[in-house]
Design a protein around this motif. Sequence first.
Motif, mmCIF file in Angstrom:
data_model
loop_
_atom_site.group_PDB
_atom_site.id
_atom_site.type_symbol
_atom_site.label_atom_id
_atom_site.label_comp_id
_atom_site.label_asym_id
_atom_site.label_seq_id
_atom_site.Cartn_x
_atom_site.Cartn_y
_atom_site.Cartn_z
ATOM 1 N N THR A 1 8.715 29.888 15.642
ATOM 2 C CA THR A 1 7.847 30.631 16.560
ATOM 3 C C THR A 1 6.399 30.528 16.089
ATOM 4 O O THR A 1 6.137 30.197 14.925
ATOM 5 N N PRO A 2 5.432 30.825 16.963
ATOM 6 C CA PRO A 2 4.024 30.782 16.535
ATOM 7 C C PRO A 2 3.717 31.705 15.363
ATOM 8 O O PRO A 2 2.867 31.396 14.528
ATOM 9 N N GLU A 3 4.423 32.839 15.286
ATOM 10 C CA GLU A 3 4.183 33.764 14.180
ATOM 11 C C GLU A 3 4.697 33.220 12.855
ATOM 12 O O GLU A 3 4.230 33.604 11.780
ATOM 13 N N GLU A 4 5.691 32.322 12.906
ATOM 14 C CA GLU A 4 6.264 31.759 11.690
ATOM 15 C C GLU A 4 5.646 30.421 11.300
ATOM 16 O O GLU A 4 6.072 29.807 10.324
ATOM 17 N N SER A 5 4.668 29.989 12.074
ATOM 18 C CA SER A 5 4.117 28.652 11.867
ATOM 19 C C SER A 5 2.649 28.735 11.478
ATOM 20 O O SER A 5 1.902 29.574 11.987
ATOM 21 N N TRP A 6 2.269 27.865 10.584
ATOM 22 C CA TRP A 6 0.862 27.674 10.251
ATOM 23 C C TRP A 6 0.675 26.286 9.638
ATOM 24 O O TRP A 6 1.584 25.716 9.033
ATOM 25 N N LEU A 7 -0.509 25.781 9.855
ATOM 26 C CA LEU A 7 -0.906 24.475 9.326
ATOM 27 C C LEU A 7 -2.145 24.690 8.470
ATOM 28 O O LEU A 7 -3.110 25.320 8.915
ATOM 29 N N VAL A 8 -2.116 24.176 7.244
ATOM 30 C CA VAL A 8 -3.244 24.303 6.321
ATOM 31 C C VAL A 8 -3.673 22.906 5.895
ATOM 32 O O VAL A 8 -2.829 22.099 5.501
ATOM 33 N N VAL A 9 -4.968 22.625 6.002
ATOM 34 C CA VAL A 9 -5.489 21.313 5.604
ATOM 35 C C VAL A 9 -6.462 21.506 4.438
ATOM 36 O O VAL A 9 -7.170 22.515 4.355
ATOM 37 N N TYR A 10 -6.484 20.531 3.558
ATOM 38 C CA TYR A 10 -7.319 20.566 2.363
ATOM 39 C C TYR A 10 -8.093 19.254 2.254
ATOM 40 O O TYR A 10 -7.610 18.192 2.670
ATOM 41 N N SER B 1 0.355 26.800 14.452
ATOM 42 C CA SER B 1 0.349 25.347 14.660
ATOM 43 C C SER B 1 1.338 24.685 13.713
ATOM 44 O O SER B 1 1.724 25.262 12.698
ATOM 45 N N GLN B 2 1.740 23.460 14.058
ATOM 46 C CA GLN B 2 2.651 22.712 13.211
ATOM 47 C C GLN B 2 2.458 21.211 13.429
ATOM 48 O O GLN B 2 1.661 20.786 14.273
ATOM 49 N N GLY B 3 3.185 20.423 12.650
ATOM 50 C CA GLY B 3 3.080 18.981 12.755
ATOM 51 C C GLY B 3 3.928 18.433 13.874
ATOM 52 O O GLY B 3 4.443 19.210 14.694
ATOM 53 N N PRO B 4 4.058 17.107 13.949
ATOM 54 C CA PRO B 4 3.578 16.123 12.978
ATOM 55 C C PRO B 4 2.062 15.979 12.992
ATOM 56 O O PRO B 4 1.426 16.164 14.030
ATOM 57 N N ASN C 1 -0.379 22.790 18.789
ATOM 58 C CA ASN C 1 -0.683 24.220 18.831
ATOM 59 C C ASN C 1 0.425 24.922 19.602
ATOM 60 O O ASN C 1 0.557 24.752 20.818
ATOM 61 N N LEU C 2 1.242 25.706 18.901
ATOM 62 C CA LEU C 2 2.369 26.390 19.539
ATOM 63 C C LEU C 2 1.904 27.509 20.462
ATOM 64 O O LEU C 2 2.567 27.793 21.468
ATOM 65 N N ARG C 3 0.805 28.150 20.142
ATOM 66 C CA ARG C 3 0.318 29.252 20.982
ATOM 67 C C ARG C 3 -0.172 28.736 22.335
ATOM 68 O O ARG C 3 0.085 29.343 23.376
ATOM 69 N N ALA C 4 -0.885 27.613 22.329
ATOM 70 C CA ALA C 4 -1.418 27.042 23.574
ATOM 71 C C ALA C 4 -0.456 26.055 24.225
ATOM 72 O O ALA C 4 -0.710 25.610 25.351
ATOM 73 N N TYR D 1 -10.414 20.473 19.592
ATOM 74 C CA TYR D 1 -10.351 20.147 21.011
ATOM 75 C C TYR D 1 -8.892 19.938 21.406
ATOM 76 O O TYR D 1 -8.080 19.471 20.611
ATOM 77 N N PHE D 2 -8.587 20.291 22.650
ATOM 78 C CA PHE D 2 -7.270 19.974 23.187
ATOM 79 C C PHE D 2 -7.194 18.476 23.495
ATOM 80 O O PHE D 2 -8.186 17.862 23.892
ATOM 81 N N PHE D 3 -5.991 17.934 23.312
ATOM 82 C CA PHE D 3 -5.770 16.509 23.586
ATOM 83 C C PHE D 3 -4.475 16.375 24.367
ATOM 84 O O PHE D 3 -3.489 17.059 24.081
ATOM 85 N N ALA D 4 -4.463 15.480 25.348
ATOM 86 C CA ALA D 4 -3.358 15.432 26.313
ATOM 87 C C ALA D 4 -2.132 14.694 25.800
ATOM 88 O O ALA D 4 -1.049 14.862 26.366
ATOM 89 N N HIS D 5 -2.255 13.870 24.764
ATOM 90 C CA HIS D 5 -1.160 12.977 24.385
ATOM 91 C C HIS D 5 -0.586 13.319 23.012
ATOM 92 O O HIS D 5 -1.305 13.788 22.126
ATOM 93 N N SER D 6 0.698 13.020 22.866
ATOM 94 C CA SER D 6 1.283 12.936 21.543
ATOM 95 C C SER D 6 0.851 11.611 20.914
ATOM 96 O O SER D 6 0.569 10.648 21.617
ATOM 97 N N VAL D 7 0.792 11.592 19.594
ATOM 98 C CA VAL D 7 0.173 10.456 18.895
ATOM 99 C C VAL D 7 1.169 9.866 17.903
ATOM 100 O O VAL D 7 1.921 10.584 17.237
ATOM 101 N N LYS D 8 1.151 8.525 17.806
ATOM 102 C CA LYS D 8 1.949 7.811 16.814
ATOM 103 C C LYS D 8 1.123 7.335 15.625
ATOM 104 O O LYS D 8 1.633 7.249 14.508
#
Length: 556
Positions: free
Chosen positions: A302-311, A329-332, A348-351, A401-408
């Motif tokens: 769920t969005p409450e259980e998910s987070w993404l951290v970048v360094y 948010s989550q991956g890939p 972004n799971l919330r959006a 920014y929002f992006f319309a496609h999944s990415v490989k």
Amino acid sequence: MFLIIEWNTEILYYCCKGHMLKLKGTLMLASPEDVAAIQSMRLKSSEKSKMTRDHNGFRKLIIVLTKAGKLFALHSGSGRVVWSLLVNSLRKSEACENPTGLGVYQWQVPHHHAMDENPSVLIVGRCRPSSDAPGVLSFVDTYTGKELRSLDLVHSVAHIIPLPLTDSIERRLYLLIDFSRQAHVYPRTPEALDIFQREFSNIYWYSVDPDNGIIQGHALKCNCRGEIADEYCFDTRHTWSIMFPLESERIIKTMPKKLNEVVHTQAKVTAEQDVMYKYISKNLLFVATVAPKASGYIGSATPEESWLVVYLLDTVTGRILHRMSHHGSQGPVHAVMSENWVVYHYFNLRAHRYEMSVIEIYDQSRADNKDVWKLVLGKHNLSSPISLYSRPDVITKFQSYFFAHSVKAIAVTTTAKGITSKQLLIGTIGDQILALDKRLLDPRRSLNPTQAEREEGILPLTDSLPINPQSYVTHALRVEGLQGIVTVPAKLESTTLVFAYGVDLFFTQLAPSRTYDSLTEDFSYALLLITIIALVAAIFVTWVLSERKELMDKWR
């Protein structure tokens, strides 16, 4: 004499035939057979299919290694297979039961000192998929496809580190790290060892253990201590460690900088005539971690259980330069790093939408160098020594920014001098490649940019990135099973060469800022010559008429 005349007559016949076919094609009078003949003639006469170097750097050999251990050389102009080789060291044998190729690397690229030598590549492999298996090396001539020699190593190969060092015959030095963290220098020659020892104290690298959430920095220590003395083997030492708590963060992505990237300018002048100095370090590492529950497929948490951290890390000191959290948010995660910025893609799971974020990092320690008089009088610190062990004073700018496609896959264009504008090359889930202007991912974009900011090239802020159907590099084609995108610069500053691989292979040339330094292939030199001749004739006629008129006026 007869043969020469007959040959010239034949050439004249084919030239006339070619011009007639081109004329019919231009006037839309060509039949399907004529169109096929025109295409065949163009292919035969095309400069792209020649087996020689060109002054623009467009014609190249693309060396490809398959999982089956077969090496191919493809011509970049036509895509044809120039030669192929089943690498002996990657064949199944009693000593090597299940060989696996790890990669292809430049070994010898003659430029100045070894012009009588052909370029060659290094193929690195293992006898088993596990990292503790013995390694194998093969050296292949890229012009002929002949395997020069092969080596069965007594040690394993866990990491391959290309060093920015070459010997007198322009062979590149490599550091192979085995499973027990010992470093081995190649080529194993006294000259290479001497060059390596001069830079002994300046060699650092890192290792990532995603299963245990550990990133470690390493440096060289001394020669290996064992029963058999090996002067090309070195023990290593840990310089730093970062441990991520497995109960809250899992490493899912790391992305280093390109070592051979060229940066044209280290400063950016803003619309307010302010100078921002880019933090340019080849030792930057991008790291992305997610919550354990969000490490699976999209929607596994769920969005409450998910987070993404970048360094953003410095791989020499292990210092964390920047940290950013994306809750819900989550991956890939797919990322690309260039100059002083990094762009990454996630969900972004919330959006319920994909997002792309950009981080730019700037060096504040040079902020005092904005005064022009200090630069003129030499009272600046631009030439002062910089140590990575001193704490850097940096600031970052960020935008999403929002992006319309999944990415490989994501890559960035590279040019010879780094002057040309950058474009992001995004491999979409539909196996196509989209070229996206880096200006769209400028963190300084605002809703109402000033006139000065517009003149600088800053676009108005939008919540999503626009996709122009004409920006697809692959057009209507698909690169089936797209896995990665590789870019290399051509000799022309305006052009970058793009190679995408998967089940299909795709190659093209891109000019992000258009071909401002060359003429197009269909440029009419004949029309230019006619125009010049007409201008010269017009000037001569005008001069004669002017002289005649002046003479008539004098007689009056």
